[in-house]
Design an enzyme around this catalytic site. Structure first.
Site, PDB file in Angstrom:
ATOM      1  N   CYS A 187     -32.923 -17.080 -30.188  1.00  0.00           N
ATOM      2  CA  CYS A 187     -34.368 -17.144 -30.457  1.00  0.00           C
ATOM      3  C   CYS A 187     -34.743 -17.981 -31.671  1.00  0.00           C
ATOM      4  O   CYS A 187     -35.368 -19.028 -31.540  1.00  0.00           O
ATOM      5  CB  CYS A 187     -34.912 -15.727 -30.630  1.00  0.00           C
ATOM      6  SG  CYS A 187     -34.700 -14.732 -29.150  1.00  0.00           S
TER       7      CYS A 187
HETATM    8  N1  LIG Z   1     -31.765 -12.273 -26.363  1.00  0.00           N
HETATM    9  C1  LIG Z   1     -32.772 -11.908 -27.123  1.00  0.00           C
HETATM   10  O1  LIG Z   1     -32.579 -11.267 -28.143  1.00  0.00           O
HETATM   11  C2  LIG Z   1     -34.199 -12.254 -26.771  1.00  0.00           C
HETATM   12  C3  LIG Z   1     -35.236 -11.583 -27.425  1.00  0.00           C
HETATM   13  C4  LIG Z   1     -36.556 -11.879 -27.105  1.00  0.00           C
HETATM   14  C5  LIG Z   1     -36.819 -12.880 -26.170  1.00  0.00           C
HETATM   15  N2  LIG Z   1     -35.792 -13.543 -25.557  1.00  0.00           N
HETATM   16  C6  LIG Z   1     -36.142 -14.558 -24.560  1.00  0.00           C
HETATM   17  O2  LIG Z   1     -35.937 -14.022 -23.258  1.00  0.00           O
HETATM   18  C7  LIG Z   1     -35.470 -15.037 -22.371  1.00  0.00           C
HETATM   19  C8  LIG Z   1     -34.151 -14.615 -21.726  1.00  0.00           C
HETATM   20  O3  LIG Z   1     -33.157 -14.533 -22.741  1.00  0.00           O
HETATM   21  P1  LIG Z   1     -31.800 -13.730 -22.557  1.00  0.00           P
HETATM   22  O4  LIG Z   1     -31.251 -13.598 -23.942  1.00  0.00           O
HETATM   23  O5  LIG Z   1     -32.012 -12.499 -21.753  1.00  0.00           O
HETATM   24  O6  LIG Z   1     -30.950 -14.777 -21.706  1.00  0.00           O
HETATM   25  P2  LIG Z   1     -29.502 -14.537 -21.070  1.00  0.00           P
HETATM   26  O7  LIG Z   1     -28.844 -15.861 -21.078  1.00  0.00           O
HETATM   27  O8  LIG Z   1     -28.858 -13.363 -21.696  1.00  0.00           O
HETATM   28  O9  LIG Z   1     -29.797 -14.088 -19.581  1.00  0.00           O
HETATM   29  C9  LIG Z   1     -30.360 -14.878 -18.625  1.00  0.00           C
HETATM   30  C10 LIG Z   1     -29.760 -14.549 -17.256  1.00  0.00           C
HETATM   31  O10 LIG Z   1     -30.411 -15.412 -16.331  1.00  0.00           O
HETATM   32  C11 LIG Z   1     -29.458 -15.825 -15.365  1.00  0.00           C
HETATM   33  N3  LIG Z   1     -29.938 -17.037 -14.723  1.00  0.00           N
HETATM   34  C12 LIG Z   1     -29.864 -18.323 -15.180  1.00  0.00           C
HETATM   35  N4  LIG Z   1     -30.478 -19.142 -14.291  1.00  0.00           N
HETATM   36  C13 LIG Z   1     -30.962 -18.367 -13.309  1.00  0.00           C
HETATM   37  C14 LIG Z   1     -31.720 -18.635 -12.134  1.00  0.00           C
HETATM   38  N5  LIG Z   1     -32.132 -19.862 -11.815  1.00  0.00           N
HETATM   39  N6  LIG Z   1     -32.037 -17.587 -11.337  1.00  0.00           N
HETATM   40  C15 LIG Z   1     -31.645 -16.335 -11.650  1.00  0.00           C
HETATM   41  N7  LIG Z   1     -30.930 -16.024 -12.737  1.00  0.00           N
HETATM   42  C16 LIG Z   1     -30.606 -17.034 -13.549  1.00  0.00           C
HETATM   43  C17 LIG Z   1     -28.186 -15.986 -16.134  1.00  0.00           C
HETATM   44  O11 LIG Z   1     -27.071 -15.895 -15.266  1.00  0.00           O
HETATM   45  C18 LIG Z   1     -28.267 -14.813 -17.138  1.00  0.00           C
HETATM   46  O12 LIG Z   1     -27.613 -13.658 -16.635  1.00  0.00           O
HETATM   47  C19 LIG Z   1     -35.392 -16.308 -23.216  1.00  0.00           C
HETATM   48  O13 LIG Z   1     -36.587 -17.029 -23.079  1.00  0.00           O
HETATM   49  C20 LIG Z   1     -35.279 -15.785 -24.615  1.00  0.00           C
HETATM   50  O14 LIG Z   1     -35.763 -16.706 -25.563  1.00  0.00           O
HETATM   51  C21 LIG Z   1     -34.487 -13.234 -25.823  1.00  0.00           C
END
Ligand SMILES: NC(=O)c1ccc[n+]([C@@H]2O[C@H](COP(=O)([O-])OP(=O)(O)OC[C@H]3O[C@@H](n4cnc5c(N)ncnc54)[C@H](O)[C@@H]3O)[C@@H](O)[C@H]2O)c1
Length: 418
Positions: free
Chosen positions: A261
């Site tokens: 982030c």
């Molecule tokens: N991790 C954090 O602490 C956090 C906190 C707040 C906001 N966010 C935001 O939330 C969003 C997701 O982050 P995250 O950390 O959960 O990501 P992540 O990488 O942990 O998870 C994303 C998942 O999406 C899957 N994926 C990728 N392409 C795909 C597709 N086309 N169709 C279906 N699945 C697909 C991946 O295999 C993965 O399992 C981002 O925008 C991030 O900035 C993250």
């Protein structure tokens, strides 16, 4: 199992969200492109630290949770929540390719009456300008035939006091009916839901929260560099400032930003601002100060080796202690440890690492914990599993970039602190 809602993306955000909704009495299907992640969930295994395998197993056994790689699963649900990665390109511009591809898949299964909510962090305008037109390729109109909203995720991985369930959730729909519908949905799983006037307001609020952290961390990192020159203990200064009961919020210096982030999201706004002839100078300045921290830390390590051991970086054996981007988690995305290790290697050091949470990293394997075998131990991430008093006893020299050794480190005569 007939699901009530689909969550697209079973990652750090999607997994706790799925757990919150399933435990709130909803049937949830997780859609993810990674076959091994999907198979693991269906076997009752969690790959995300904040969600236990026991919880997943119970929800799977009770038919409240399932996972699939098939987007067709979104067709029968009431609501579709999108929790997919929003990275930067190599030129540090927003890369929405994953979101766009997913929106196109969803569009081909979209049904009248469904609610779609984007949760991924992104620039203001994404929901309306980017996601809405792709979803409308279905022939359905947002705000008329289906509802569309943005609701930013605020999860802080590894945190037990503020979770997906009890952290207030913002919701901004493209119409007031969309906001109401999304608010109603989140109330089934989340204690406090805060409606705002538009998706743009919700998108910008999430960025404000992350930029606030990036800028304040940069401020204290800059102060840390000045304190080092002035021979003042920056940790003492920050702790002393914390005694002020109002008007001060504490941020700690460190080896640089990490995680998915804070190092990335502010630049989504920088990019969008250019469209309005606007330059986000605080963001750029904070990025510059924070990006310099690994270089500053390399010079600290070099000074410590010179001063205590009459050694240089070249040829010294260095143990990097902790490589995940923050304590007690296994997430290494954007971790400053990567830069520090590569800078040390380039300077000719023989670098190993030890991290109780990360078995493999950057082509290396976590070494057994033998701090006495190294010329210098560098604390990059202060995992609580490590006994820092014992480390001081055993190590020849410690560079502490997190104040993990506290007052004992300062008294020991062999700890060099940021
Ligand atoms: N991790 C954090 O602490 C956090 C906190 C707040 C906001 N966010 C935001 O939330 C969003 C997701 O982050 P995250 O950390 O959960 O990501 P992540 O990488 O942990 O998870 C994303 C998942 O999406 C899957 N994926 C990728 N392409 C795909 C597709 N086309 N169709 C279906 N699945 C697909 C991946 O295999 C993965 O399992 C981002 O925008 C991030 O900035 C993250």
């Amino acid at each position: 199992m007939k699901a009530d809602l689909a969550i697209v993306g079973a990652g750090y955000v999607g997994m706790p969200l799925a757990q919150a909704f399933a435990e709130g009495g909803n049937k949830v299907v997780l859609v993810d492109v990674q076959r091994e992640v999907v198979d693991g969930i269906n076997r009752g295994e969690s790959h995300i630290g904040d969600v236990s395998s026991e919880a997943v197993k119970q929800l799977i056994d009770e038919h409240r949770l399932t996972a699939t790689t098939d987007y067709a699963a979104v067709a029968g649900v009431e609501a579709i929540l999108i929790a997919l990665p929003t990275p930067l390109s190599t030129q540090r511009e927003p890369d929405l390719a994953i979101l766009k591809a997913a929106a196109a898949e969803i569009a081909s299964h979209l049904r009248a009456g469904q609610l779609v909510v984007l949760e991924s962090t992104t620039y203001p305008g994404t929901t309306r300008e980017c996601i809405q037109p792709i979803l409308e390729r279905s022939g359905l109109r947002a705000g008329q035939d289906f509802h569309l909203a943005f609701s930013p995720e605020r999860v802080d991985p590894g945190r037990a006091d503020w979770t997906t369930q009890n952290t207030p959730k913002l919701v901004g729909g493209i119409t007031s009916a969309c906001t109401e519908r999304a608010t109603e949905l989140y109330r089934r799983a989340i204690a406090t839901v805060v409606p705002v006037s538009s998706p743009e307001a919700a998108e910008m609020t999430k960025l404000l929260e992350n930029i606030f952290r990036a800028v304040n961390i940069a401020l204290v990192n800059e102060l840390a560099q000045l304190c080092e020159r002035m021979d003042i203990d920056v940790w003492e200064v920050v702790e002393a400032a914390e005694t002020k009961p109002f008007g001060f919020m504490s941020f700690k210096p460190g080896p640089g930003l990490g995680g998915h982030c804070i190092p990335i999201d502010p630049f989504y706004l920088t990019w969008k601002a250019r469209e309005y002839d606007f330059y986000t100078e605080f963001i750029e300045l904070a990025g510059k100060v924070n990006a310099n921290m690994p270089y500053f830390c390399r010079s600290l390590i070099s000074q410590a080796l010179n001063h205590y051991a009459q050694k240089s970086l070249s040829g010294s054996r260095i143990l990097v202690l902790g490589v995940s981007y923050k304590a007690d988690i296994d997430d290494v995305r954007e971790t400053p440890a990567e830069k520090i290790i590569s800078l040390l290697q380039r300077a000719g050091s023989d670098v190993s690492y030890h991290d109780p949470h990360v078995e493999e990293f950057d082509g290396l394997r976590s070494s057994p914990y033998s701090p006495e075998m190294y010329d210098c131990v560098v604390i990059v991430t202060a995992h609580t599993a490590i006994d820092y008093d014992e480390l001081i006893e055993r190590a020849q020299l410690v560079v502490d970039l997190r104040n993990a050794t506290g007052g004992n480190g300062a008294r020991s005569g062999k700890v060099w602190k940021l």
